[in-house]
Design an enzyme around this catalytic site. Sequence first.
Site, mmCIF file in Angstrom:
data_model
loop_
_atom_site.group_PDB
_atom_site.id
_atom_site.type_symbol
_atom_site.label_atom_id
_atom_site.label_comp_id
_atom_site.label_asym_id
_atom_site.label_seq_id
_atom_site.Cartn_x
_atom_site.Cartn_y
_atom_site.Cartn_z
ATOM 1 N N CYS A 15 -3.605 -5.986 -8.632
ATOM 2 C CA CYS A 15 -3.660 -6.279 -7.203
ATOM 3 C C CYS A 15 -3.095 -7.649 -6.870
ATOM 4 C CB CYS A 15 -5.087 -6.136 -6.695
ATOM 5 S SG CYS A 15 -5.652 -4.421 -6.702
ATOM 6 N N HIS A 54 -6.749 0.811 -5.525
ATOM 7 C CA HIS A 54 -7.704 -0.271 -5.288
ATOM 8 C C HIS A 54 -7.609 -0.677 -3.814
ATOM 9 C CE1 HIS A 54 -7.815 -1.784 -9.740
ATOM 10 N NE2 HIS A 54 -7.793 -0.456 -9.655
ATOM 11 N N GLU A 63 -7.180 -3.522 -2.305
ATOM 12 C CA GLU A 63 -6.083 -4.429 -1.973
ATOM 13 C C GLU A 63 -4.746 -3.689 -1.949
ATOM 14 O OE1 GLU A 63 -9.154 -6.709 -4.478
ATOM 15 O OE2 GLU A 63 -8.191 -4.749 -4.538
#
Length: 164
Positions: free
Chosen positions: A94, A62, A64
């Site tokens: 995250c 992801h 992040e």
Amino acid sequence: MSEGQRNISNMNHEYYMRLAIEEAKEAGERGDRPIGAVIICYDKIISKSSSKYVTRQSDVDHAENTAVMSCAPYLREHGRQCVIYTTVEPCIMCISTIILANIRNIVFAIRDEYMKTKQIIEGIPYLRDRVFNYVPDVCREEALGIFKQFSSDLDYKIVTTGQR
């Protein structure tokens, strides 16, 4: 190690969010989920990244997470002074990564009505005590436009309404 930066009201949230939106657009153009993240410390860009969920064939890449991992040694020393900007509210994975990396300030554009991460933060004292600022809706309309342009109708509906 200092306690951390608690007042981020004087920061140019729109400027930094637009950088995250550019990352999201790049992700969408290459076929990944259109989510971008930027980490700032004392008005300096520490890391930029975007979702690589599809291109790396990895459910954990992801925006992040990849932003945090690319500057993890820096965050160990300075994370409490940093702010992460992300185009979509962080998911459960995250938010844990962000907090464990010592980032205490989270700014995002689109609320994830499916994940409802704020409820998770508020319900777990460990998380609640470590998030100093949780700022939603910065450049929301711009981010929504990119998200809608590059997401499936189902993904867009899930994130924006919480309904499948």
